[in-house]
Design a protein around this motif. Structure first.
Motif, short mmCIF file in Angstrom:
data_model
loop_
_atom_site.label_atom_id
_atom_site.label_comp_id
_atom_site.label_asym_id
_atom_site.label_seq_id
_atom_site.Cartn_x
_atom_site.Cartn_y
_atom_site.Cartn_z
N GLN A 144 1.28 9.46 -17.64
CA GLN A 144 0.24 8.54 -18.11
C GLN A 144 -1.02 9.31 -18.48
O GLN A 144 -1.40 10.27 -17.82
N VAL A 163 1.33 5.31 -21.67
CA VAL A 163 2.34 5.59 -20.65
C VAL A 163 3.65 5.93 -21.33
O VAL A 163 4.08 5.23 -22.26
N ALA A 175 2.53 0.44 -18.88
CA ALA A 175 3.81 0.82 -18.27
C ALA A 175 4.89 -0.22 -18.57
O ALA A 175 6.04 0.13 -18.89
#
Length: 151
Positions: free
Chosen positions: A58, A43, A133
């Protein structure tokens, strides 16, 4: 098992992942691999001056469950605060591992993955994009702090 966790809704999400690819100049990049199954997410993020996600991309190589979670993430992440992202990841983990309620707010769509809680071998794959993330935003924050200190 297959019919329960691989519902039409999950398969539709997995097939339509928003924000696939990489950012040309990310402030932070996070990478996560689920050891049990090999699901992997990379990510890239950029943050605005209020620690909100301004840019996001991503690359996710995962089963349909991991891709479905990544689809919800990609759909809702722009404009989210770092706190919202971390809280969503933590709520998703608690839902899967401890039977907690599904995440609320902008990431409430993760409720579709509630059925995965009965399949612990699938938890890491389901979390892989969110873990990547969170790592990416932490790196972006760290980089920004380092640059500010050097100025």
């Amino acid at each position: 098992m297959i019919d329960e966790i691989y519902s039409d809704r999950i398969l539709r999400l997995a097939a339509n992942m928003p924000r696939a690819g990489r950012l040309p100049a990310p402030q932070g990049t996070g990478e996560q691999t689920a050891k049990l199954c090999g699901s992997r997410a990379v990510v890239d993020v950029t943050l605005d001056d209020q620690d909100r996600i301004a840019g996001f991309a991503q690359e996710v190589k995962a089963c349909a469950l991991g891709q479905a979670a990544a689809a919800v993430l990609g759909e809702m992440v722009i404009g989210a605060s770092v706190k919202e992202l971390v809280d969503a990841r933590d709520a998703l983990m608690a839902m899967l591992k401890h039977g907690a309620p599904p995440p609320a707010g902008r990431f409430a769509g993760l409720a579709v993955l509630e059925c995965v809680r009965d399949y612990p071998a699938r938890h890491a794959s389901t979390l892989v994009a969110f873990d990547a993330a969170v790592a990416a935003v932490r790196q972006a924050q760290s980089t920004r702090t380092s640059l500010a200190g050097a100025a």
